[in-house]
Design a protein around this motif. Structure first.
Motif, short mmCIF file in Angstrom:
data_model
loop_
_atom_site.label_atom_id
_atom_site.label_comp_id
_atom_site.label_asym_id
_atom_site.label_seq_id
_atom_site.Cartn_x
_atom_site.Cartn_y
_atom_site.Cartn_z
N ASP A 121 0.47 -1.15 -0.35
CA ASP A 121 0.49 -0.10 0.17
C ASP A 121 0.90 0.79 -0.41
OD1 ASP A 121 -2.69 1.53 0.36
OD2 ASP A 121 -2.82 0.65 2.09
N ASN A 122 0.60 1.93 -0.57
CA ASN A 122 0.93 3.20 -0.55
C ASN A 122 1.90 3.78 0.93
OD1 ASN A 122 0.40 6.64 -0.39
ND2 ASN A 122 0.98 6.41 -1.98
N ASP A 123 2.75 4.65 1.09
CA ASP A 123 3.44 4.44 2.54
C ASP A 123 2.26 5.93 2.93
OD1 ASP A 123 4.20 6.95 0.17
OD2 ASP A 123 5.95 7.07 1.48
N ALA A 124 1.73 6.96 2.28
CA ALA A 124 0.98 7.56 3.41
C ALA A 124 -0.15 7.53 3.53
CB ALA A 124 0.88 8.96 2.20
N ASN A 125 -0.86 6.09 3.14
CA ASN A 125 -1.77 5.48 3.34
C ASN A 125 -1.82 4.10 4.15
OD1 ASN A 125 -3.86 6.76 1.40
ND2 ASN A 125 -3.37 4.30 -0.03
N CYS A 126 -0.51 3.72 4.66
CA CYS A 126 -0.18 2.98 5.78
C CYS A 126 0.14 4.17 7.22
CB CYS A 126 0.76 2.56 5.53
SG CYS A 126 0.79 1.51 4.66
N PHE A 127 0.46 5.15 6.99
CA PHE A 127 0.98 5.97 7.80
C PHE A 127 -0.89 6.82 9.13
CE2 PHE A 127 1.08 10.15 9.26
CZ PHE A 127 1.31 10.51 10.30
N GLY A 128 -1.85 6.65 7.73
CA GLY A 128 -2.87 7.33 8.29
C GLY A 128 -3.54 6.08 8.75
N LYS A 129 -3.54 5.13 8.18
CA LYS A 129 -4.42 4.14 8.77
C LYS A 129 -3.89 3.63 10.07
CE LYS A 129 -4.85 1.38 5.37
NZ LYS A 129 -4.77 0.63 3.87
N GLY A 130 -2.02 4.17 10.12
CA GLY A 130 -1.73 3.25 11.44
C GLY A 130 -2.06 4.39 12.52
N GLU A 131 -2.68 5.70 12.16
CA GLU A 131 -2.50 6.69 13.09
C GLU A 131 -4.14 6.09 13.85
OE1 GLU A 131 -0.42 9.03 15.53
OE2 GLU A 131 1.42 8.64 13.02
N PHE A 132 -4.60 5.99 12.56
CA PHE A 132 -6.55 5.79 13.05
C PHE A 132 -6.26 4.59 14.35
CE2 PHE A 132 -9.94 2.41 12.88
CZ PHE A 132 -10.37 3.11 12.79
N PHE A 133 -5.82 3.28 14.27
CA PHE A 133 -5.20 1.97 14.90
C PHE A 133 -4.96 2.46 16.05
CE2 PHE A 133 -6.28 -0.32 10.50
CZ PHE A 133 -6.59 -0.85 11.03
N LYS A 134 -3.77 3.22 16.17
CA LYS A 134 -2.90 3.55 17.43
C LYS A 134 -4.07 4.54 18.73
CE LYS A 134 0.81 6.16 16.68
NZ LYS A 134 1.76 7.00 16.50
N ASN A 135 -5.00 5.20 17.83
CA ASN A 135 -5.64 5.93 19.39
C ASN A 135 -7.23 5.58 18.29
OD1 ASN A 135 -7.32 7.75 20.95
ND2 ASN A 135 -5.86 8.81 19.39
N VAL A 136 -7.82 4.91 19.88
CA VAL A 136 -8.78 3.99 19.56
C VAL A 136 -10.13 5.89 19.58
CG1 VAL A 136 -9.84 4.39 22.49
CG2 VAL A 136 -10.74 2.90 20.67
N GLU A 137 -9.70 6.66 19.67
CA GLU A 137 -10.48 8.32 19.79
C GLU A 137 -10.77 8.45 18.51
OE1 GLU A 137 -8.54 10.80 22.44
OE2 GLU A 137 -9.47 10.27 23.53
N ASN A 138 -9.71 8.09 17.48
CA ASN A 138 -9.70 8.01 15.84
C ASN A 138 -11.01 7.16 15.62
OD1 ASN A 138 -7.97 9.87 15.93
ND2 ASN A 138 -6.51 8.36 15.78
N ALA A 149 -4.18 13.10 6.74
CA ALA A 149 -2.42 12.64 7.03
C ALA A 149 -1.88 12.69 5.62
CB ALA A 149 -2.39 11.25 7.86
N VAL A 150 -0.50 13.68 6.21
CA VAL A 150 0.98 13.68 4.92
C VAL A 150 1.64 13.53 5.65
CG1 VAL A 150 -0.51 15.45 4.32
CG2 VAL A 150 1.21 16.02 6.00
N THR A 151 2.52 12.69 4.60
CA THR A 151 3.54 12.08 4.88
C THR A 151 5.03 13.30 3.94
OG1 THR A 151 4.01 10.85 3.16
CG2 THR A 151 3.51 9.94 5.81
#
Length: 300
Positions: free
Chosen positions: A120-137, A144-146
């Motif tokens: 997957d695209n590196d930016a997509n991975c970053f955005g989804k990872g931030e989503f999974f890191k924080n349940v409030e999301n 997200a931008v890289t």
């Protein structure tokens, strides 16, 4: 519940970071994290040697035997379905153009054809990872931008990357949208910073880290270039923050380390535009990218 593990790979313009992730918990095994830096314009075989070393080291350090798959976040242009690299004329991975990365990795590691290797695209991975890191999301829309060798972007709605429709740019990409006398990535990226500094000072520097170090010493031109990048970034994302209806805007990538210099000018423009959005700078870009990439295997 039996625990399942996967290898996550974050491949950037100057590095590869690998770790084993416990899928059930979406948790990186800390002792498995391994990073290698390299020149992405080296011949393909030399870079593959480095990738193989990083992957084998991480896997060995994890102590995990069986994996359910490998998940790779990598910059585009890239055929993420078929695993083929189409990067060209971007001063990186010049020798990988048209190569099937999935098959090269499979061959190098002697992996079964049945073991999934997904991309997957590196930016997509970053955005989804931030989503999974924080349940409030879980109920929020994240943009997200890289910021690094290039400008990556992702639009995440309930954990899913949105890359089509009128609310996001074509393919969910910002790097190639027209901006000033070129495209967005000409201004908001490492090369944008370097060319901006040369135009302002007449001096050439090697990389964005050198620019950051100059800014920390009080170099007026370096600070000005970073501030202008913040303004440019705001101008680029404002239309999409509005159309997507983002609740949060998250900045990652190596240049995010210089946020103290570009974030105030970015936020000022956002404020003037009348946009209410939570702006965050990621504290661990690579971990987020690894988690986001591995999330692809949860659907398989």
């Amino acid at each position: 519940m039996n625990k399942e593990y996967a290898l996550g790979l974050d491949i950037g313009g100057t590095h590869i970071t690998v770790a084993v992730i416990a899928i059930n918990e979406m948790r990186v095994l800390d002792f498995s994290v391994h990073k290698e830096s390299f020149d992405s314009n080296l011949p393909a075989d030399e870079i593959l040697d480095i990738w193989e070393k990083a992957i084998r080291t991480s896997w060995k350090n994890s102590g995990i035997g069986n994996l359910i798959g490998l998940a790779v976040c990598v910059p585009g242009p890239f055929d993420y379905t078929n695993g083929i690299c189409w990067i060209k004329d971007q001063a990186k991975y010049e020798h990988f153009y048209s190569l099937n990365i999935r098959e090269l990795i499979r061959e190098r590691l002697n992996l079964s054809n049945d073991l999934p290797i997904v991309f997957d695209n590196d930016a997509n991975c970053f955005g989804k990872g931030e989503f999974f890191k924080n349940v409030e999301n879980s109920s929020k829309k994240l943009m997200a931008v890289t910021l690094g060798t290039g400008l990556g972007a992702s639009f995440i709605d309930n954990g899913k990357a949105i890359d089509s429709g009128t609310k996001v740019p074509a393919d969910g990409e910002l790097y190639n949208i027209p901006f000033k006398t070129g495209i967005a990535e000409d201004y908001v990226s490492a090369r944008g910073l370097l060319s901006g500094y040369k135009a302002a000072s007449g001096l050439e520097i090697s990389n964005s880290l050198e620019l950051f170090c100059l800014a920390k010493t009080g170099d007026v031109m370096a600070i000005k270039v970073l501030e202008e990048m913040g303004e440019d970034l705001a101008e680029i994302v404002i239309p999409w923050l509005k159309s997507f209806g983002a609740d949060s805007f998250i900045i990652g990538g190596k240049i995010a380390n210089a946020s103290a210099y570009f974030l105030p000018s970015f936020q000022e423009k956002i404020k003037i535009a009348g946009i209410e959005v939570t702006v965050l700078v990621s504290a661990d870009n690579e971990i987020a990218a690894l988690l986001g990439a591995t999330s692809l295997l949860c659907k398989m």
